[in-house]
Motif scaffolding. Structure first.
Motif, PDB file in Angstrom:
ATOM      1  N   LEU A  51       0.828  -1.210   0.000  1.00 41.58           N
ATOM      2  CA  LEU A  51       0.000   0.000   0.000  1.00 41.58           C
ATOM      3  C   LEU A  51       0.861   1.259   0.000  1.00 41.58           C
ATOM      4  CD1 LEU A  51      -2.800  -1.040   2.536  1.00 41.58           C
ATOM      5  CD2 LEU A  51      -2.904  -1.034   0.041  1.00 41.58           C
ATOM      6  N   THR A  64      -5.830   5.042  -3.447  1.00 42.29           N
ATOM      7  CA  THR A  64      -7.069   4.919  -2.666  1.00 42.29           C
ATOM      8  C   THR A  64      -8.237   4.539  -3.551  1.00 42.29           C
ATOM      9  OG1 THR A  64      -6.256   6.594  -1.107  1.00 42.29           O
ATOM     10  CG2 THR A  64      -8.624   6.126  -1.099  1.00 42.29           C
ATOM     11  N   ILE A  67      -7.885   0.787  -4.503  1.00 44.68           N
ATOM     12  CA  ILE A  67      -8.216  -0.112  -3.394  1.00 44.68           C
ATOM     13  C   ILE A  67      -9.723  -0.078  -3.119  1.00 44.68           C
ATOM     14  CG2 ILE A  67      -7.884  -0.518  -0.931  1.00 44.68           C
ATOM     15  CD1 ILE A  67      -5.050   0.661  -1.302  1.00 44.68           C
TER      16      ILE A  67
END
Length: 477
Positions: A51, A64, A67
């Protein structure tokens, strides 16, 4: 003469003055324990690292969004097409979640310690608990664990604590078996897996689509089809009144229906309760016996056919026969065997046991199989019990009956058939031993209604055979 003084040997003196070696109570350094833990759980470090790397390389906003899109896709998949989600994604996600929340850390160690399956190290103060190596969650109600034992533990210790462990975990049942030296397989059944009846098997369209070695007759606790093999096998079903034995009579017949119609399977049915359970399907039967004399005649006819086939095989150098119209599978169905093997006239019982033993020991290669159903499975009632390779235990009234049917230690490994309620909502639920893992597998047999029996008769009754008196006469004319 004065006795010389005793002088200790040099070796004894050295041993006496040798300094005592004391083991340190200090634990391994936390940094090395942390590295060992990360080696066993690489995803814990890999996921946040990935991440952070994604945020650095492509920016925090795109990372973001990506994900979030993946999470949204998983949620939409689970809501839009539950069958594929439950088959491919849910078991992995569920196993990962339960491993982190239930089967690791202090919570797991404390639970085992409370159940007598772990101990506190008096030097370090830490709990030495068996470690979970793997978690599998095939369904929402079943977890399968691989657990490495601590030194000094064995299988018998765990089997003696299964009920305590189940209560501590708020689980319906816990079963334990040995996987390999030092490693156990632990099955945690969180709740009763069968809340609704299983629908009756669909009658196949033709005989070519029927697999007699795997007839679907229900579902197991993992949601997989529960199947029965008939050729080369003999099946014994034990269960109290109301346990659902009728489901395991009619479900296999529906699953093999076209083979009955095409005379690839011949049914020889013995029902000494006056035909109460089987009279509805009488047109399907090649022979049907409702009295002891007729039952002896049916068994004699089957035995004689078996001897004829043995002679044919010997003459042609055959080791086994294939199912065909010339050599059909002869399936003997005996409802309530105790009436035939224990409670009848002594001469009839003796003759029936002799014929049954002959068929059970010699019929496998000759395409002769027996399916027997009994309420009380003791040796006094079913003297030929050990000759049935496949044994099924539905709800019974005594804990000793479980081991009588499924083998010694089956109840300790989790086959709690005596605790199955006897009401209609639990009919058809039982246990069978998985031949690979030796664990008891719970299943539920399909519910077959009178209308579905009538459908089977209407669609799969074989053409009449001249010269054969099937119903009530017990023998060929």
């Amino acid at each position: 003469m004065a006795r010389p003084l005793h002088r200790p040997s040099l070796r004894h003196a050295e041993a006496h003055h040798r300094p005592t070696v004391r083991h340190s109570s200090r634990p391994v350094g936390g940094e090395f324990r942390g590295l060992a833990w990360l080696a066993r759980h690489p995803l814990f470090l890999l996921v946040p690292t990935t991440l952070v790397a994604a945020a650095v390389l492509v920016g925090p906003v795109p990372a973001t969004i990506t994900i979030g899109s993946l999470l949204l896709a998983v949620v939409v998949w689970g809501r839009l097409h539950p069958p594929t989600f439950d088959r491919f994604a849910a078991p992995t996600l569920r196993a990962a979640w339960r491993r982190w929340t239930t089967y690791r850390g202090r919570r797991w160690a404390t639970l085992l310690a409370d159940c007598g399956l772990a101990r506190t190290n008096h030097h370090t103060g830490h709990i030495d608990a068996p470690r979970v190596l793997r978690v599998r969650s095939a369904t929402r109600s079943i977890d399968t664990l691989r657990v490495r034992l601590t030194r000094g533990q064995d299988l018998t210790l765990w089997t003696g604590r299964t009920e305590t462990l189940a209560d501590a975990m708020r689980a319906h049942r816990v079963a334990v078996t040995r996987h390999k030296p030092g490693v156990l397989t632990v099955v945690v059944e969180r709740q009763m897996p069968f809340t609704l009846p299983i629908p009756a098997p669909v009658i196949p369209t033709d005989a070519e689509t029927v697999d007699l070695a795997a007839l679907p007759v229900g579902e197991d606790e993992y949601g997989h089809p529960f199947t029965l093999g008939v050729p080369g096998r003999h099946v014994l079903v034990a269960g109290a009144t109301g346990s659902g034995k009728g489901s395991l009579i009619w479900a296999p017949l529906r699953a093999m229906g076209p083979t009955i119609r095409d005379r690839l399977v011949r049914l020889h049915v013995i029902d000494l309760k006056g035909g109460a359970e089987t009279h509805r399907g009488a047109p399907l039967f090649h022979r049907h016996a409702t009295t002891p004399a007729e039952a002896i005649a049916v068994l004699t006819a089957v035995r004689d056919e078996m001897k004829t086939r043995q002679a044919h095989m010997a003459a042609h150098g055959l080791r086994r026969l294939d199912v065909s119209p010339e050599t059909p599978l002869d399936l003997v169905v005996i409802d309530e065997m105790a009436m035939l093997t224990a409670y009848g006239e002594r001469s009839d019982v003796r003759e029936a046991l002799r014929l049954l033993a002959e068929i059970l020991t010699q019929g496998r290669a000759c395409l002769v199989s027996v399916m027997g159903y009994v309420q009380e499975p003791s040796k006094d009632v079913v003297d030929v019990r050990e000759l049935f390779p496949t044994r099924i235990c539905l709800g019974v009234t005594a804990s000793s009956h479980v081991d009588m049917v499924l083998g010694e230690g089956a109840r300790e490994r989790g086959a709690l058939a005596d605790e199955i309620p006897g009401d209609q909502s639990h009919a058809g639920i039982g246990y069978v031993i998985d031949q690979r893992s030796r664990l008891p597998i719970r299943f539920r047999a399909a519910l077959v209604t009178d209308e579905e029996i009538d459908e089977l008769v209407a669609r799969c009754t074989p053409p009449a055979t001249p010269g054969l008196r099937a119903v009530g006469d017990g023998e060929a004319a």
